[in-house]
Design a protein around this motif. Structure first.
Motif, PDB file in Angstrom:
ATOM      1  N   LYS A  32       0.828  -1.212   0.000  1.00  0.00           N
ATOM      2  CA  LYS A  32       0.000   0.000   0.000  1.00  0.00           C
ATOM      3  C   LYS A  32       0.860   1.259   0.000  1.00  0.00           C
ATOM      4  O   LYS A  32       0.572   2.227  -0.699  1.00  0.00           O
ATOM      5  CB  LYS A  32      -0.961  -0.028   1.188  1.00  0.00           C
ATOM      6  CG  LYS A  32      -2.052  -1.095   1.033  1.00  0.00           C
ATOM      7  CD  LYS A  32      -2.936  -1.205   2.243  1.00  0.00           C
ATOM      8  CE  LYS A  32      -4.005  -0.165   2.257  1.00  0.00           C
ATOM      9  NZ  LYS A  32      -4.997  -0.277   1.194  1.00  0.00           N
ATOM     10  N   ALA A  35       2.638   1.772  -3.431  1.00  0.00           N
ATOM     11  CA  ALA A  35       1.761   2.225  -4.507  1.00  0.00           C
ATOM     12  C   ALA A  35       1.712   3.741  -4.606  1.00  0.00           C
ATOM     13  O   ALA A  35       1.460   4.284  -5.677  1.00  0.00           O
ATOM     14  CB  ALA A  35       0.353   1.671  -4.293  1.00  0.00           C
ATOM     15  N   ASP A  51      -5.098  -9.788   0.638  1.00  0.00           N
ATOM     16  CA  ASP A  51      -6.551  -9.668   0.716  1.00  0.00           C
ATOM     17  C   ASP A  51      -6.990 -10.108   2.105  1.00  0.00           C
ATOM     18  O   ASP A  51      -7.029 -11.301   2.411  1.00  0.00           O
ATOM     19  CB  ASP A  51      -7.195 -10.545  -0.364  1.00  0.00           C
ATOM     20  CG  ASP A  51      -8.706 -10.395  -0.427  1.00  0.00           C
ATOM     21  OD1 ASP A  51      -9.299  -9.813   0.501  1.00  0.00           O
ATOM     22  OD2 ASP A  51      -9.295 -10.872  -1.412  1.00  0.00           O
ATOM     23  N   THR A 133      -9.326  -4.857   4.818  1.00  0.00           N
ATOM     24  CA  THR A 133      -8.187  -4.198   4.171  1.00  0.00           C
ATOM     25  C   THR A 133      -7.660  -5.076   3.035  1.00  0.00           C
ATOM     26  O   THR A 133      -7.590  -6.288   3.164  1.00  0.00           O
ATOM     27  CB  THR A 133      -7.067  -3.933   5.198  1.00  0.00           C
ATOM     28  OG1 THR A 133      -7.590  -3.167   6.271  1.00  0.00           O
ATOM     29  CG2 THR A 133      -5.910  -3.181   4.559  1.00  0.00           C
ATOM     30  N   SER A 134      -7.299  -4.449   1.953  1.00  0.00           N
ATOM     31  CA  SER A 134      -6.772  -5.171   0.802  1.00  0.00           C
ATOM     32  C   SER A 134      -5.718  -4.326   0.106  1.00  0.00           C
ATOM     33  O   SER A 134      -5.807  -3.101   0.084  1.00  0.00           O
ATOM     34  CB  SER A 134      -7.899  -5.494  -0.176  1.00  0.00           C
ATOM     35  OG  SER A 134      -7.383  -6.045  -1.366  1.00  0.00           O
ATOM     36  N   LEU A 136      -4.919  -5.333  -3.085  1.00  0.00           N
ATOM     37  CA  LEU A 136      -5.055  -5.783  -4.473  1.00  0.00           C
ATOM     38  C   LEU A 136      -5.100  -4.622  -5.465  1.00  0.00           C
ATOM     39  O   LEU A 136      -4.424  -4.648  -6.488  1.00  0.00           O
ATOM     40  CB  LEU A 136      -6.307  -6.648  -4.622  1.00  0.00           C
ATOM     41  CG  LEU A 136      -6.250  -8.008  -3.920  1.00  0.00           C
ATOM     42  CD1 LEU A 136      -7.597  -8.699  -4.001  1.00  0.00           C
ATOM     43  CD2 LEU A 136      -5.159  -8.879  -4.528  1.00  0.00           C
ATOM     44  N   ARG A 137      -5.879  -3.593  -5.173  1.00  0.00           N
ATOM     45  CA  ARG A 137      -5.981  -2.462  -6.103  1.00  0.00           C
ATOM     46  C   ARG A 137      -4.733  -1.598  -6.074  1.00  0.00           C
ATOM     47  O   ARG A 137      -4.234  -1.185  -7.114  1.00  0.00           O
ATOM     48  CB  ARG A 137      -7.204  -1.618  -5.774  1.00  0.00           C
ATOM     49  CG  ARG A 137      -8.487  -2.314  -6.116  1.00  0.00           C
ATOM     50  CD  ARG A 137      -9.663  -1.414  -5.951  1.00  0.00           C
ATOM     51  NE  ARG A 137     -10.873  -2.174  -6.197  1.00  0.00           N
ATOM     52  CZ  ARG A 137     -11.983  -1.645  -6.630  1.00  0.00           C
ATOM     53  NH1 ARG A 137     -12.061  -0.355  -6.859  1.00  0.00           N
ATOM     54  NH2 ARG A 137     -13.032  -2.390  -6.828  1.00  0.00           N
ATOM     55  N   SER A 138      -4.239  -1.304  -4.877  1.00  0.00           N
ATOM     56  CA  SER A 138      -3.085  -0.414  -4.791  1.00  0.00           C
ATOM     57  C   SER A 138      -1.850  -1.034  -5.422  1.00  0.00           C
ATOM     58  O   SER A 138      -0.983  -0.322  -5.935  1.00  0.00           O
ATOM     59  CB  SER A 138      -2.813  -0.026  -3.336  1.00  0.00           C
ATOM     60  OG  SER A 138      -2.630  -1.161  -2.526  1.00  0.00           O
ATOM     61  N   ARG A 140      -1.484  -2.371  -8.159  1.00  0.00           N
ATOM     62  CA  ARG A 140      -1.405  -2.021  -9.586  1.00  0.00           C
ATOM     63  C   ARG A 140      -0.577  -0.765  -9.827  1.00  0.00           C
ATOM     64  O   ARG A 140      -0.065  -0.554 -10.907  1.00  0.00           O
ATOM     65  CB  ARG A 140      -2.803  -1.788 -10.147  1.00  0.00           C
ATOM     66  CG  ARG A 140      -3.671  -2.997 -10.139  1.00  0.00           C
ATOM     67  CD  ARG A 140      -5.045  -2.652 -10.696  1.00  0.00           C
ATOM     68  NE  ARG A 140      -5.905  -3.816 -10.639  1.00  0.00           N
ATOM     69  CZ  ARG A 140      -7.190  -3.775 -10.340  1.00  0.00           C
ATOM     70  NH1 ARG A 140      -7.766  -2.624 -10.093  1.00  0.00           N
ATOM     71  NH2 ARG A 140      -7.902  -4.866 -10.305  1.00  0.00           N
ATOM     72  N   ASP A 141      -0.481   0.077  -8.798  1.00  0.00           N
ATOM     73  CA  ASP A 141       0.179   1.369  -8.970  1.00  0.00           C
ATOM     74  C   ASP A 141       1.648   1.364  -8.554  1.00  0.00           C
ATOM     75  O   ASP A 141       2.273   2.418  -8.509  1.00  0.00           O
ATOM     76  CB  ASP A 141      -0.575   2.434  -8.159  1.00  0.00           C
ATOM     77  CG  ASP A 141      -2.011   2.604  -8.634  1.00  0.00           C
ATOM     78  OD1 ASP A 141      -2.243   2.462  -9.855  1.00  0.00           O
ATOM     79  OD2 ASP A 141      -2.882   2.861  -7.800  1.00  0.00           O
ATOM     80  N   HIS A 161      -3.378 -15.990  -4.032  1.00  0.00           N
ATOM     81  CA  HIS A 161      -3.477 -14.537  -3.996  1.00  0.00           C
ATOM     82  C   HIS A 161      -2.111 -13.899  -4.240  1.00  0.00           C
ATOM     83  O   HIS A 161      -2.008 -12.873  -4.894  1.00  0.00           O
ATOM     84  CB  HIS A 161      -4.043 -14.070  -2.652  1.00  0.00           C
ATOM     85  CG  HIS A 161      -5.460 -14.467  -2.471  1.00  0.00           C
ATOM     86  ND1 HIS A 161      -5.960 -14.926  -1.286  1.00  0.00           N
ATOM     87  CD2 HIS A 161      -6.494 -14.502  -3.343  1.00  0.00           C
ATOM     88  CE1 HIS A 161      -7.232 -15.223  -1.432  1.00  0.00           C
ATOM     89  NE2 HIS A 161      -7.574 -14.969  -2.668  1.00  0.00           N
ATOM     90  N   PRO A 166      -3.041  -8.449  -9.373  1.00  0.00           N
ATOM     91  CA  PRO A 166      -3.798  -7.829 -10.456  1.00  0.00           C
ATOM     92  C   PRO A 166      -2.890  -7.382 -11.588  1.00  0.00           C
ATOM     93  O   PRO A 166      -1.697  -7.183 -11.403  1.00  0.00           O
ATOM     94  CB  PRO A 166      -4.461  -6.630  -9.769  1.00  0.00           C
ATOM     95  CG  PRO A 166      -3.621  -6.361  -8.581  1.00  0.00           C
ATOM     96  CD  PRO A 166      -3.081  -7.693  -8.144  1.00  0.00           C
TER      97      PRO A 166
END
Length: 196
Positions: A32, A35, A51, A133-134, A136-138, A140-141, A161, A166
């Motif tokens: 996190k 990212a 995840d 809390t995850s 997964l999205r962050s 990617r950055d 996982h 991602p």
């Protein structure tokens, strides 16, 4: 973030060669933080919990039900400024703790230096925060080269996982090991970090 900025301000360090490393839940925090940075030389995560909800599901319904009363007691105490209601972080299967999977307590104790100790407790309601809390999205950055080390015999997080981050990770390297959670995680991670 402040620690990174402080490290970069030290004249004896090369500010262009600062990397982040984390294991387990610490790996989620590293992902996190990474990212939001474009100034890291590398990012290394080992046995990452990416995840929180999937990890809590893996712990099982019985463990969640045992934790329920403790989480409620803690949730009532926090708003009035009372001391948190603590539960062990790791404990044997069937007990009330954040992590009760077989082998977790021995693995956790294996990370402590001989003669050392750790405060084996967490506020019970903090376990709920982990569940929502995850990373997964962050993930990617993340702009830095990323090394993800997963164990094929992982007991706490689902290895899929860690192996299926991602899309959009431009510089990803995956390392699989047949071992479980390493008793001394710093050693293999240090060797892998050396590749960067």
């Amino acid at each position: 973030m402040a620690a990174l900025d402080f490290a970069r301000s030290l004249p004896e360090l090369d500010g262009m060669r600062i990397a982040l490393w984390g294991t387990s839940l610490g790996a989620m925090h590293v992902l996190k933080v990474a990212a939001g940075r474009d100034d890291l030389a590398a990012v290394v995560v080992q046995c990452p919990i990416v995840d929180g909800l999937a990890t809590v599901r893996r712990l099982g319904l019985g463990a969640a039900l045992r934790l329920g009363p403790a989480m409620l007691a803690d949730a009532v105490r926090r708003p009035i400024g009372a001391t948190p209601h603590y539960v062990p972080i790791v404990s044997p299967p069937g007990s009330v703790a954040a992590v009760t999977v077989p082998g977790a307590q021995n693995g956790w104790n294996g990370t402590v230096s001989p003669g050392g100790s750790f405060d084996n407790r967490v506020g019970a309601s903090d376990v709920l925060e982990i569940a929502v809390t995850s990373a997964l999205r962050s993930a990617r950055d993340i702009a830095a080269p990323l090394l993800v080390c997963v164990s094929q015999r992982e007991t706490l997080m689902d290895p899929r996982h860690g192996l299926s981050p991602p899309g959009g990770l431009g510089s990803l390297d995956m390392k699989k090991t047949p071992l479980g959670r390493a008793p001394r995680p710093a050693r293999p991670a240090a060797r892998l970090y050396a590749q960067y």
